[in-house]
Design an enzyme around this catalytic site. Structure first.
Site, short mmCIF file in Angstrom:
data_model
loop_
_atom_site.label_atom_id
_atom_site.label_comp_id
_atom_site.label_asym_id
_atom_site.label_seq_id
_atom_site.Cartn_x
_atom_site.Cartn_y
_atom_site.Cartn_z
N GLY A 113 0.79 -1.22 0.00
CA GLY A 113 0.00 0.00 0.00
C GLY A 113 0.82 1.27 0.00
O GLY A 113 0.32 2.34 0.38
N THR B 287 2.18 3.25 -2.53
CA THR B 287 1.75 4.32 -3.43
C THR B 287 0.47 4.97 -2.93
O THR B 287 0.32 6.20 -2.96
CB THR B 287 1.55 3.77 -4.86
N TRP B 288 -0.44 4.17 -2.49
CA TRP B 288 -1.72 4.63 -1.95
C TRP B 288 -1.49 5.59 -0.78
O TRP B 288 -2.01 6.70 -0.74
CB TRP B 288 -2.49 3.40 -1.50
N HIS C 232 11.62 1.40 1.20
CA HIS C 232 11.31 0.05 1.68
C HIS C 232 12.43 -0.48 2.58
O HIS C 232 12.43 -1.66 2.93
CB HIS C 232 11.16 -0.91 0.49
N SER D 96 1.10 -10.06 -4.86
CA SER D 96 1.30 -8.81 -5.59
C SER D 96 2.76 -8.66 -6.03
O SER D 96 3.04 -8.22 -7.14
CB SER D 96 0.89 -7.63 -4.70
N SER E 22 -9.44 6.34 -3.88
CA SER E 22 -10.04 5.01 -4.01
C SER E 22 -9.25 4.22 -5.05
O SER E 22 -8.57 4.81 -5.91
CB SER E 22 -11.50 5.12 -4.45
N SER F 128 -10.13 5.18 -8.62
CA SER F 128 -9.59 6.46 -9.08
C SER F 128 -8.08 6.40 -9.27
O SER F 128 -7.54 6.93 -10.25
CB SER F 128 -9.94 7.56 -8.08
N ARG G 178 -3.01 -3.46 -9.74
CA ARG G 178 -3.62 -4.62 -10.38
C ARG G 178 -5.01 -4.93 -9.83
O ARG G 178 -5.99 -4.89 -10.55
CB ARG G 178 -2.68 -5.82 -10.17
#
Length: 318
Positions: free
Chosen positions: A66, A68-69, A126, A156, A244, A247, A280
């Site tokens: 998560g 990038t989110w 990371h 993922s 979301s 989006s 994805r």
């Protein structure tokens, strides 16, 4: 500074991974992390000595948890919900990945990119705790850490390796390498646990991907309060809509379309799936349809690592 050892090609080798660098395991005698020979030669010391400011914001995760989110949410919360600025500038420019220059075959100098950001700087990594800049622990900038169930993260990461790094091996081989801690930024358990132990520090916010999926507004409010910001319910609802999965997937400033095009046209391999996208599925429980029962059992054993039980940590799996 660190002990280094080449990672055996029995796990990931150049024959089935053409985007491959030479993998090296770094260790301080207690902790370990797989990176690249380029990282060891050109990045490790410079990142350890990187100057940190108290208004920096760091988003730290293991890959595919998560990141990038969370970056998009944090950048907007900390920039007065500047949607125009977010749309018109790639997230990788606004919120750079400090060690990316040592991870991908790219001439960019990602450390200088981070150094030269306008303050307050937003930086992604990371890296595990023991490889982060020394000044992080004295200056104490705000850090947001996000953890995710390793089964979903591994699925993922498998697709990421196939389409971004060109991996052509089997799922079994990949998952075995994941659990053995032989992939980039591995192992996940050690990465997560070190930040879990710091979760009560006032400059650290520890979140779960699964909580963000179940109630994004609640988790955004946690981030807002942590960053010392204040927005109305209406503004937060708009931010929830902007970030979301639906989006984000079609937003070219965050969905890494250009990176995928580069992989397909510049590197010496082509994605097997022409419809592959960096974002994805973004679901909880995606491993159920992608892992065998035997693979799930191996991950269950890994996730029950005794040291986790000793400190009361549990991944969120439901």
């Amino acid at each position: 500074m660190f002990h280094t050892e080449k990672v055996s090609e029995n796990y990931i080798n150049k024959d089935n991974c053409p985007g491959y660098y030479n993998y090296v395991e770094l260790s301080d005698g207690v902790n370990r992390c797989v990176l690249t020979d380029k990282y060891v030669d050109h990045y490790a010391e410079e990142i350890k000595n990187f100057e940190v400011f108290d208004d920096d914001i760091w988003v730290i995760t293991f890959p595919k948890c998560g990141t990038t989110w969370t970056q998009e949410i944090v950048w907007l919360l900390n920039n007065n919900l500047d949607y125009e600025g977010a749309y018109n500038t790639l997230l990788d420019v606004r919120f750079p990945f400090i060690e990316i220059g040592a991870i991908v075959k790219d001439p960019r100098d990602s450390i200088n990119h981070c150094k030269n950001l306008q303050r307050p700087r937003h930086i992604k990594t990371h890296l595990p705790k023991f490889l982060l800049p020394n000044q992080i622990w004295t200056v104490k900038p705000k850090i947001i850490y996000v953890a995710r169930n390793p089964k979903d993260a591994a699925v993922s990461y498998f697709h990421h390796y196939r389409h971004i790094i060109g991996y052509t091996g089997t799922k079994d081989e990949f998952f075995d390498a994941y659990l053995a801690g032989k992939l980039l930024h591995s192992p996940i358990n050690e990465n997560v646990l070190e930040f879990w132990k710091l979760r009560d520090e006032p400059n650290i916010l520890f979140l779960y991907y699964e909580d963000m999926k179940r109630n994004l507004k609640e988790e955004i409010l946690k981030m807002m309060n942590f960053l010392g910001k204040s927005y109305t319910d209406e503004q937060i609802d708009k931010l929830c809509d902007h970030t979301s999965f639906k989006s984000m997937k079609i937003n070219p400033s965050v969905n890494r379309e250009q990176r995928i095009k580069t992989v397909k046209t510049v590197h010496n391999y082509v994605s097997k799936d022409e419809n592959f996208t960096f974002m994805r599925e973004g679901k909880i429980g995606s491993h159920h349809k992608e892992m065998t029962e035997e693979q799930k059992a191996k991950f269950d054993k890994y996730m029950a690592w005794s040291e986790f039980a000793n400190v009361g940590f549990e991944y969120k799996t439901k």
